[in-house]
Write a protein that holds these residues in place. Sequence first.
Motif, PDB file in Angstrom:
ATOM      1  N   UNK A  18       0.944  -1.228   0.146  1.00  0.00           N
ATOM      2  CA  UNK A  18      -0.001   0.088  -0.038  1.00  0.00           C
ATOM      3  C   UNK A  18       1.144   1.251   0.065  1.00  0.00           C
ATOM      4  N   UNK A  19       0.970   1.687  -1.255  1.00  0.00           N
ATOM      5  CA  UNK A  19       2.008   3.119  -1.243  1.00  0.00           C
ATOM      6  C   UNK A  19       0.994   4.276  -1.059  1.00  0.00           C
ATOM      7  N   UNK A 111       2.013  -7.142  -5.701  1.00  0.00           N
ATOM      8  CA  UNK A 111       0.826  -6.282  -5.806  1.00  0.00           C
ATOM      9  C   UNK A 111       0.968  -4.801  -5.320  1.00  0.00           C
ATOM     10  N   UNK A 112       1.093  -3.838  -6.258  1.00  0.00           N
ATOM     11  CA  UNK A 112       0.829  -2.640  -5.608  1.00  0.00           C
ATOM     12  C   UNK A 112      -0.430  -1.775  -5.725  1.00  0.00           C
ATOM     13  N   UNK A 113      -0.839  -1.116  -4.640  1.00  0.00           N
ATOM     14  CA  UNK A 113      -1.842  -0.359  -4.919  1.00  0.00           C
ATOM     15  C   UNK A 113      -1.687   1.241  -5.423  1.00  0.00           C
ATOM     16  N   UNK A 330      -6.589  -5.413   1.836  1.00  0.00           N
ATOM     17  CA  UNK A 330      -7.333  -5.517   1.028  1.00  0.00           C
ATOM     18  C   UNK A 330      -6.448  -5.951  -0.178  1.00  0.00           C
ATOM     19  N   UNK A 331      -5.185  -5.310  -0.347  1.00  0.00           N
ATOM     20  CA  UNK A 331      -4.055  -5.608  -1.403  1.00  0.00           C
ATOM     21  C   UNK A 331      -3.634  -6.766  -1.352  1.00  0.00           C
ATOM     22  N   UNK A 332      -3.589  -7.188  -0.171  1.00  0.00           N
ATOM     23  CA  UNK A 332      -3.101  -8.687   0.157  1.00  0.00           C
ATOM     24  C   UNK A 332      -3.903  -9.774  -0.037  1.00  0.00           C
ATOM     25  N   UNK A 333      -5.221  -9.424   0.481  1.00  0.00           N
ATOM     26  CA  UNK A 333      -6.222 -10.622  -0.025  1.00  0.00           C
ATOM     27  C   UNK A 333      -6.445 -10.709  -1.469  1.00  0.00           C
ATOM     28  N   UNK A 334      -6.271  -9.571  -2.115  1.00  0.00           N
ATOM     29  CA  UNK A 334      -6.771  -9.612  -3.767  1.00  0.00           C
ATOM     30  C   UNK A 334      -5.570 -10.274  -4.203  1.00  0.00           C
ATOM     31  N   UNK A 335      -4.493 -10.464  -3.718  1.00  0.00           N
ATOM     32  CA  UNK A 335      -3.153 -11.265  -4.054  1.00  0.00           C
ATOM     33  C   UNK A 335      -3.154 -12.676  -3.823  1.00  0.00           C
ATOM     34  N   UNK A 336      -4.186 -13.001  -2.621  1.00  0.00           N
ATOM     35  CA  UNK A 336      -3.964 -14.244  -1.933  1.00  0.00           C
ATOM     36  C   UNK A 336      -5.234 -15.092  -2.609  1.00  0.00           C
TER      37      UNK A 336
END
Length: 347
Positions: A18-19, A111-113, A330-336
Motif C-alpha cells: 500500500x503505497x 501487488x502494488x496499490x 485488501x491488497x494482500x487479500x486480492x493477491x492471495x
Amino acid sequence: MSFFSKLLKFGSHNMAIDLGTANTLVYVQDQGVVLNEPSVVAIETINGIKKVRAVGDDAKMMMGKTPDSIEAIRPLRDGVIADIEVAEHMIKHFIQKVHGRKSLFSYPEIVICVPSGSTSVERRAIRDAASNAGASEVYLILEPMAAAIGADMPVTEPIGSMVVDIGGGTTEVAVLSLRGLAYTTSVRVGGDKMDEAIVSYVRRHHNLLIGEATAERIKKDFGVAKKPADGEGVSIQIKGRDLVNGVPKEITINQAQIAEALAEPISTIVEGVRIALENTAPELAADIVDQGIVLTGGGALIAGLDEFIREETGLPVTVAEDPLSCVAIGTGRAMEEPIFRGVLHTA
Ligand SMILES: Nc1ncnc2c1ncn2[C@@H]1O[C@H](COP(=O)(O)OP(=O)(O)O)[C@@H](O)[C@H]1O
Ligand SMILES: [Mg+2]
C-alpha cells in the motif's frame, strides 16, 4: 512438493504494497502486514550531489528539523508522484527491507496499490521500481478497490457499495460493484490539509506559529468533526513561536476551536461524497441506501466524522475496523484469494 520447489515457495515472499501518500505498508503472503512506515525520504545535497540519508521512520523524525543541506521529501504527497526518482528509491528500499537477504532464492510477485487517479506514466514508474527491486511479476490494484476488499465490502457481488478512503494527501470516493469501480472521484484533501488548517487557525487566532508535526499530533489526539456537546470539549496547551515577538510561547485552545479549524477540509470531503452520490446510477444508489458508506484511511479516525457524514447525507456511515491497514489488507487479500484475481491489473 519437492524439496526444491518447497524451498522456492518458502523463499518466494509474495508481497502486497500500500503505497500511501502518508504511510507505506507491506503485506507478505501468509504473514500479513510486516512493515508500516511513513512515505518519507530524507535527501542530503553535498556539493550539488543528492544522496538518500534516510527512508521511512528515520526520515519522518527529521521532518521540520533538518539543516539546510537535508530535505525530507514525501514523494507522493498530493496523491500523484511528485518526484518519481525519490518514489522509486523508497519503493525499492521498503521491498528490500522486507525481503532481507532471501533474495537469492526468491522471485516474488508484487501487488502494488495505486491511486485511482494516477496517470499511466506514474503507474509505469511504480511498476518499474518494483521490477528493479527484484519482482518477477508486478500487478496493480486501484486504491478504492483495495480499501473495499480490506473493509470486507461485497465487491464481487452485484451490489453497489461506497467506500471513502481518507488518506494523507487525498480522499478517494468510489462506488463499487461486481469487481469494478462504477464511479470514482479523488479530492485533494485529506489529513495533510487538516494539519494545515490547524496551523493556520492557530496563526490567525493566536499569532502562534506551530509546525505540521505538532498540528498532526493535535488532530490525532483531539481532532473532532463536530463541536462537542458541551460547547467546548477538552482544552489543550500548544507550544510554538510567537509571531509578534518571535519567542517560544504556549497558548490554550479547546476542541470546539479545533472543530472550527477542521470545518473547511471536512466539508470538502463531504462535497466529494455528495458529487459521487449524484453521479451514481439509480440501482446502485438504492443499494448504497441499504449498505451505507464505509470510511477507511487514517482520516476516518477523526472523532465524530462518521456521524457528521451521516447527518450530511442521511445515509448509514461506518468506520472500517482497522482504517489505517484496510488498503494493505485488501491488497494482500486480492493477491492471495483467487476470487479477487479479476481486480488485479498489469498496467
Ligand atoms: N487517530 C487519528 N485521527 C485523525 N487522523 C489520523 C489518525 N491517525 C492517523 N491520521 C491521519 O491519517 C493520515 C494518514 O492516513 P493513511 O490512510 O495512512 O494515508 P495514506 O494512505 O495517504 O498514506 C495522516 O494525515 C494522519 O495524520
Ligand atoms: Mg491510503
